[in-house]
Motif scaffolding. Sequence first.
Motif, short mmCIF file in Angstrom:
data_model
loop_
_atom_site.label_atom_id
_atom_site.label_comp_id
_atom_site.label_asym_id
_atom_site.label_seq_id
_atom_site.Cartn_x
_atom_site.Cartn_y
_atom_site.Cartn_z
N GLU A 184 16.94 30.90 -0.64
CA GLU A 184 15.94 29.86 -0.86
C GLU A 184 16.20 28.70 0.09
O GLU A 184 17.34 28.47 0.49
N TRP A 185 15.12 28.00 0.43
CA TRP A 185 15.21 26.90 1.38
C TRP A 185 14.63 25.62 0.78
O TRP A 185 15.34 24.68 0.58
N ASN A 186 13.36 25.60 0.55
CA ASN A 186 12.69 24.38 0.12
C ASN A 186 12.10 24.56 -1.28
O ASN A 186 10.95 24.22 -1.51
N ARG A 187 12.87 25.09 -2.17
CA ARG A 187 12.39 25.31 -3.54
C ARG A 187 12.70 24.07 -4.37
O ARG A 187 13.85 23.73 -4.57
N LYS A 188 11.66 23.42 -4.84
CA LYS A 188 11.83 22.17 -5.58
C LYS A 188 12.08 22.39 -7.07
O LYS A 188 12.76 21.62 -7.71
N LYS A 189 11.50 23.44 -7.64
CA LYS A 189 11.59 23.66 -9.09
C LYS A 189 12.28 25.00 -9.36
O LYS A 189 11.92 26.01 -8.78
N GLN A 190 13.25 24.98 -10.24
CA GLN A 190 13.93 26.21 -10.64
C GLN A 190 13.22 26.83 -11.84
O GLN A 190 12.51 26.14 -12.57
N ALA A 191 13.42 28.11 -12.06
CA ALA A 191 12.71 28.83 -13.11
C ALA A 191 13.23 28.52 -14.51
O ALA A 191 12.53 28.77 -15.50
N GLY A 192 14.44 28.02 -14.63
CA GLY A 192 14.99 27.74 -15.95
C GLY A 192 15.56 28.97 -16.65
O GLY A 192 15.83 28.94 -17.84
N ILE A 193 15.70 30.05 -15.90
CA ILE A 193 16.30 31.28 -16.41
C ILE A 193 17.35 31.74 -15.41
O ILE A 193 17.43 31.21 -14.30
#
Length: 145
Positions: free
Chosen positions: A20-29
């Motif tokens: 991942e590079w520019n991922r602002k939000k994580q899935a929470g899992i």
Amino acid sequence: MTVHNLYIFDRNGTCLHYSEWNRKKQAGISKEEEYKLMYGMLFSIRSFVSKMSPLDMKDGFLAFQTSRYKLHYYETPTGVKIVMNTDLGVPNCRDVLHQIYSTLYVEYIVKNPLCPLGETLQSELFSSRLESFIRALPFFSARAG
């Protein structure tokens, strides 16, 4: 424009590589659950597209987009699936995903006897070359989001 993340799955749904590079939000899992959800969604969409298409589709499912991101999909004849999530401004990435497969995956994984197929990719050379390749794309921007 930017690239958020990239998944590589084998034909059985095992996530061989994730970046991942520019991922602002994580899935929470957990990452493992995320990989299962992604593969399950791909499996369902491919099945839906093939059954609902009014024409015989040569290429099948290539991409879909939401109001926030675009998912680009490439599947090889051997069943390796490459998925890249980008922002909405990125054009079709089929050629980019094919290049990742042919010039990186085949060269540094398939042709490497030290990389067992079907297992998580442990090649530092592959990872570094993939990182360089993605960062060199004309639509990659480290500050986007």
